[in-house]
Write an enzyme that holds these catalytic residues in place. Structure first.
Site, PDB file in Angstrom:
ATOM      1  N   HIS A 145     -15.078 -29.438 -59.982  1.00  0.00           N
ATOM      2  CA  HIS A 145     -16.534 -30.219 -60.396  1.00  0.00           C
ATOM      3  C   HIS A 145     -16.602 -30.624 -61.733  1.00  0.00           C
ATOM      4  CE1 HIS A 145     -18.194 -29.288 -56.126  1.00  0.00           C
ATOM      5  NE2 HIS A 145     -17.140 -30.138 -56.106  1.00  0.00           N
TER       6      HIS A 145
ATOM      7  N   HIS B 171     -15.770 -21.524 -55.967  1.00  0.00           N
ATOM      8  CA  HIS B 171     -14.940 -22.188 -55.365  1.00  0.00           C
ATOM      9  C   HIS B 171     -13.483 -22.615 -55.986  1.00  0.00           C
ATOM     10  CE1 HIS B 171     -18.005 -23.857 -52.099  1.00  0.00           C
ATOM     11  NE2 HIS B 171     -17.762 -22.607 -52.114  1.00  0.00           N
TER      12      HIS B 171
HETATM   13  C1  RNT Z   1     -18.451 -30.594 -52.484  1.00  0.00           C
HETATM   14  C2  RNT Z   1     -18.611 -29.056 -52.875  1.00  0.00           C
HETATM   15  C3  RNT Z   1     -18.917 -28.342 -51.782  1.00  0.00           C
HETATM   16  C4  RNT Z   1     -18.079 -28.638 -50.434  1.00  0.00           C
HETATM   17  C5  RNT Z   1     -18.402 -27.786 -49.110  1.00  0.00           C
HETATM   18  C6  RNT Z   1     -17.749 -28.313 -47.880  1.00  0.00           C
HETATM   19  O1  RNT Z   1     -18.062 -31.247 -53.563  1.00  0.00           O
HETATM   20  O2  RNT Z   1     -17.424 -28.766 -53.360  1.00  0.00           O
HETATM   21  O3  RNT Z   1     -18.621 -26.994 -51.977  1.00  0.00           O
HETATM   22  O4  RNT Z   1     -16.924 -28.851 -50.514  1.00  0.00           O
HETATM   23  O5  RNT Z   1     -19.635 -27.416 -48.963  1.00  0.00           O
HETATM   24 ZN    ZN Z   2     -17.172 -26.497 -53.442  1.00  0.00          ZN
END
Ligand code: RNT
Ligand code: ZN
Length: 413
Positions: free
Chosen positions: A263, A287
């Site tokens: 991101h 993430h």
């Molecule tokens: C989206 C985010 C988010 C999603 C999930 C499915 O860009 O990364 O975390 O990928 O909630």
């Molecule tokens: Zn994510």
């Protein structure tokens, strides 16, 4: 299996020469929870509506066969994946993976009972659960705005959803005796040049204040907010930017930050950001994903950035402060294998970090021996990590590298 034992002894001695205790590393590796997301297995389809389209500016591209056609098939695939993932595992669910028994349950009305089957499943598998509100793939998100919408009806709908989800997270935490992280991500934003960038952010702040107003015991549920740079259709402006959420979590709000590896600008890495949060005693949700040129959510590889993320956490002794989760969705390859590959790679990266001669490296740095620091770091890269990994898989009762044959991914010549 004899070889695994024999090899492990050699690895143990080799690492010991670098001041690394492999038994201790394996012990920490086993205990550290890694949260595996449920949505790689079905391209984020979920169970709410089998005809729902994925929206929110994210996409699972590719058309590999094998996408589950029923919930039963989905569960079978999940079992297959978990059987090849060693260590203390959590499963990260999205709200659309509810059990609605054919009933049309609004997202603003979901309750713990819609996830009772998941709690049973988690108990049976001895895993934890994390949660994610689904602020996308729904008619109420079609405008491209949810929590920062200027339409009060829409905004209120999603505030209610956020609140419901925290209660579900609390329920998971209570039932399973392990903190659930409820991660809030919204895709709100504009495709094109935006004039008033503050107004949606003011509304997002107000929405979050409402969602997080109720205090929930952090032993049960912790909320995280996930920032993003851009999405498909929100290329110019994303309400929930990194700066927005960083300021939000630092301003005494009732939540922590989630950093998604995909991101940020392409040359920006989350590994380099982690220490700045730790200095301020902030907890973090991660993430782990793999962006290729953009936020493409490729399957996590054992690549430099994944290794660097784990190095950061281990070097700062911050395994208790950082919640590690995965997030990728690739529909161009076998979805079960993709889940296994990504999950194993995150844990392999953690093992690599735990096996580094961190103590010696820190000493060299402290003594200003910068040449020695580089020399030792580079030499340590050739230590027999794979042998320790094999030993770990054996201890955990999951296949070693031969999972690719057992699962029919690769046929033996
Ligand atoms: C989206 C985010 C988010 C999603 C999930 C499915 O860009 O990364 O975390 O990928 O909630
Ligand atoms: Zn994510």
């Amino acid at each position: 299996m004899l070889n695994v034992e024999k090899n492990y002894k050699i690895a143990q001695d080799t690492y010991a020469e670098f001041g690394v205790d492999t038994d201790q590393a394996l012990n920490i590796l086993k205990k550290t929870p890694i949260s595996i997301h449920c949505w790689q297995l079905d391209d984020l389809q979920g169970f709410e509506n089998p005809d729902a389209e994925l929206t929110g500016g994210i996409a699972a591209t590719g058309n590999a066969p094998g996408k589950p056609k029923s919930k039963a098939e989905y569960m079978e695939h999940l079992n297959q994946a978990l059987a090849c993932i060693p260590g203390n595992t959590k499963l990260a669910l999205h709200a659309i993976y509810l059990e609605n028994n054919g009933e049309d349950v609004g997202r603003n009305a979901i309750e713990p009972k819609h996830f009772a089957n998941w709690v049973d499943y988690a108990k049976e598998k001895n895993i934890g659960l994390d949660f994610n509100p689904t602020y996308f793939s729904h008619p109420m998100s079609d405008s491209g705005f949810t929590l920062s919408s200027s339409d009060e009806t829409i905004r209120r709908y999603w505030i209610e959803h956020g609140k419901c989800c925290r209660k579900i997270g609390e329920y998971f935490g209570k039932e399973l005796g392990q903190t659930c992280v409820t991660n809030h991500w919204i895709g709100d934003g504009y495709k094109d040049h935006t004039i008033d960038k503050a107004a949606p952010r003011m509304r997002l702040k107000e929405s979050l204040d409402e969602i997080f107003a109720e205090k929930i015991d952090p032993n049960y549920n912790v909320d995280s907010v996930e920032s993003k740079l851009f999405g498909l259709g929100s290329e110019s402006y994303v309400t929930g930017s990194h700066e927005f959420y960083t300021n939000y979590v630092m301003s005494g709000s009732n939540c922590i930050l989630c950093l998604d590896a995909g991101h940020f600008h392409p040359t920006e890495t989350i590994s380099s950001k982690i220490s700045s949060y730790l200095v301020f005693q902030q907890k973090l949700m991660l993430h782990i994903s793999r962006p290729v040129r953009w936020d493409s959510d490729h399957v996590v590889m054992l690549d430099d950035e994944t290794k660097a993320i784990m190095e950061e956490i281990v070097r700062q002794d911050a395994l208790g402060q950082v919640y590690i989760g995965t997030d990728f969705f690739d529909a161009s390859i076998d979805r079960v294998a993709a889940t296994i590959i990504g999950a194993r790679n995150v844990r392999k990266a953690l093992l690599l970090a735990l096996l580094q001669p961190t103590k010696l490296l820190k000493e060299l740095e402290k003594n200003d021996n910068l040449t020695g620091r580089l020399a030792l770091y580079e030499e340590s890269k050739q230590l027999p990590f794979g042998i320790v990994w094999d030993r770990f898989c054996e201890m955990e009762g999951v296949p070693g590298s031969d999972w690719i044959y057992k699962n029919g991914i690769v046929s033996r010549k």
